[in-house]
Design a protein around this motif. Structure first.
Motif, PDB file in Angstrom:
ATOM      1  N   VAL A 111       0.871  -1.163   0.000  1.00 14.62           N
ATOM      2  CA  VAL A 111       0.000   0.000   0.000  1.00 14.62           C
ATOM      3  C   VAL A 111       0.915   1.221   0.000  1.00 14.62           C
ATOM      4  O   VAL A 111       1.839   1.326   0.810  1.00 14.62           O
ATOM      5  CB  VAL A 111      -0.937   0.025   1.237  1.00 14.62           C
ATOM      6  CG1 VAL A 111      -1.741   1.310   1.280  1.00 14.62           C
ATOM      7  CG2 VAL A 111      -1.852  -1.191   1.231  1.00 14.62           C
ATOM      8  N   GLU A 112       0.643   2.143  -0.949  1.00 13.65           N
ATOM      9  CA  GLU A 112       1.448   3.353  -1.090  1.00 13.65           C
ATOM     10  C   GLU A 112       0.540   4.569  -0.999  1.00 13.65           C
ATOM     11  O   GLU A 112      -0.544   4.579  -1.578  1.00 13.65           O
ATOM     12  CB  GLU A 112       2.149   3.374  -2.447  1.00 13.65           C
ATOM     13  CG  GLU A 112       2.991   2.153  -2.716  1.00 13.65           C
ATOM     14  CD  GLU A 112       3.327   1.971  -4.191  1.00 13.65           C
ATOM     15  OE1 GLU A 112       2.748   2.684  -5.041  1.00 13.65           O
ATOM     16  OE2 GLU A 112       4.160   1.126  -4.493  1.00 13.65           O
ATOM     17  N   VAL A 113       1.000   5.591  -0.290  1.00 15.25           N
ATOM     18  CA  VAL A 113       0.270   6.852  -0.181  1.00 15.25           C
ATOM     19  C   VAL A 113       1.208   7.952  -0.661  1.00 15.25           C
ATOM     20  O   VAL A 113       2.332   8.069  -0.178  1.00 15.25           O
ATOM     21  CB  VAL A 113      -0.174   7.131   1.270  1.00 15.25           C
ATOM     22  CG1 VAL A 113      -0.947   8.439   1.358  1.00 15.25           C
ATOM     23  CG2 VAL A 113      -0.995   5.974   1.823  1.00 15.25           C
ATOM     24  N   TYR A 114       0.749   8.731  -1.644  1.00 15.36           N
ATOM     25  CA  TYR A 114       1.515   9.844  -2.189  1.00 15.36           C
ATOM     26  C   TYR A 114       0.750  11.136  -1.948  1.00 15.36           C
ATOM     27  O   TYR A 114      -0.470  11.168  -2.081  1.00 15.36           O
ATOM     28  CB  TYR A 114       1.717   9.690  -3.705  1.00 15.36           C
ATOM     29  CG  TYR A 114       2.516   8.473  -4.091  1.00 15.36           C
ATOM     30  CD1 TYR A 114       3.887   8.563  -4.285  1.00 15.36           C
ATOM     31  CD2 TYR A 114       1.890   7.245  -4.280  1.00 15.36           C
ATOM     32  CE1 TYR A 114       4.615   7.446  -4.650  1.00 15.36           C
ATOM     33  CE2 TYR A 114       2.618   6.128  -4.638  1.00 15.36           C
ATOM     34  CZ  TYR A 114       3.988   6.230  -4.826  1.00 15.36           C
ATOM     35  OH  TYR A 114       4.702   5.125  -5.181  1.00 15.36           O
ATOM     36  N   LEU A 115       1.493  12.214  -1.651  1.00 14.10           N
ATOM     37  CA  LEU A 115       0.878  13.526  -1.429  1.00 14.10           C
ATOM     38  C   LEU A 115       1.412  14.546  -2.428  1.00 14.10           C
ATOM     39  O   LEU A 115       2.528  14.433  -2.907  1.00 14.10           O
ATOM     40  CB  LEU A 115       1.212  14.045  -0.027  1.00 14.10           C
ATOM     41  CG  LEU A 115       0.763  13.244   1.169  1.00 14.10           C
ATOM     42  CD1 LEU A 115       1.184  13.944   2.450  1.00 14.10           C
ATOM     43  CD2 LEU A 115      -0.725  13.035   1.152  1.00 14.10           C
ATOM     44  N   GLY A 116       0.599  15.540  -2.699  1.00 12.33           N
ATOM     45  CA  GLY A 116       1.049  16.703  -3.464  1.00 12.33           C
ATOM     46  C   GLY A 116       1.297  16.440  -4.929  1.00 12.33           C
ATOM     47  O   GLY A 116       0.545  15.722  -5.596  1.00 12.33           O
ATOM     48  N   ASP A 117       2.375  17.044  -5.428  1.00  9.69           N
ATOM     49  CA  ASP A 117       2.705  16.965  -6.845  1.00  9.69           C
ATOM     50  C   ASP A 117       2.912  15.529  -7.319  1.00  9.69           C
ATOM     51  O   ASP A 117       2.564  15.194  -8.446  1.00  9.69           O
ATOM     52  CB  ASP A 117       3.957  17.790  -7.151  1.00  9.69           C
ATOM     53  CG  ASP A 117       3.738  19.284  -6.982  1.00  9.69           C
ATOM     54  OD1 ASP A 117       2.573  19.717  -7.007  1.00  9.69           O
ATOM     55  OD2 ASP A 117       4.737  20.013  -6.821  1.00  9.69           O
TER      56      ASP A 117
END
Length: 187
Positions: A111-117
């Motif tokens: 499970v991966e969580v990315y924020l922003g750009d």
């Protein structure tokens, strides 16, 4: 090295070494010369500015920045394990991302969580590649889902939640949507 009666061999060798050293340096850019040596020095005393400080109008709702939001708090370890359907290793946070990996003994899950750009870039690339993106109403200001991922934007901050499993992606749609809904409530 042999010496000759005139002692020229060592001198000739020295000239050859200097010439070779000069040739090695050829082709490399020389540092630019400074016309005014005083301009190159740093003035340790700051000059006071005479310009007034720009006035800022307060924004009604502050836009969250990736630095202000912990991606590992948007999807907790327990929620990630539920989403993956298996226990996962502790979170690994790197800048604006959070990754939970499956144990080496299996099953394959992440499970991966990315924020922003970074999150927005993943969405943009998926659009360019022609991935089928379905709107997710009621999540943030804008939200989409595709096989293995959910994207949402709330208050100007994009978030991507990606799931890697070796199962039918249709089984993951509802859990991904729930994870996105929960994460959006935390932004």
């Amino acid at each position: 090295m042999r010496w000759t009666r005139t002692g020229r061999r060592p001198v000739l060798l020295g000239v050859v070494v200097l010439a070779m050293t000069g040739l090695v340096g050829c082709g490399q850019d020389a540092p630019e010369a400074v016309a005014d040596p005083q301009a190159a020095q740093v003035n340790p005393v700051a000059e006071p500015t005479t310009e007034p400080a720009p006035t800022q109008t307060p924004s009604p709702t502050p836009t969250p920045t990736p630095a202000a939001v912990d991606p590992c708090a948007l999807v907790t370890a327990e929620e990630a394990a539920h989403l993956a359907g298996t226990p996962l290793n502790p979170a690994q946070r790197v800048r604006d991302t959070c990754t939970y990996t499956g144990p080496v003994t299996g099953p394959t899950a992440q499970v991966e969580v990315y924020l922003g750009d970074g999150a927005k870039k993943i969405l943009d690339i998926d659009r360019q590649l022609g991935h089928e993106l379905k709107p997710l109403p009621g999540i943030g200001d804008e939200a989409y889902a595709e096989d293995g991922a959910a994207f949402f934007q709330k208050s100007g901050l994009w978030v991507s939640i990606r799931l890697v499993r070796l199962n039918d992606p249709a089984e993951n749609r509802k859990p991904l949507e729930e994870a996105a809904r929960t994460a959006a409530s935390r932004v």
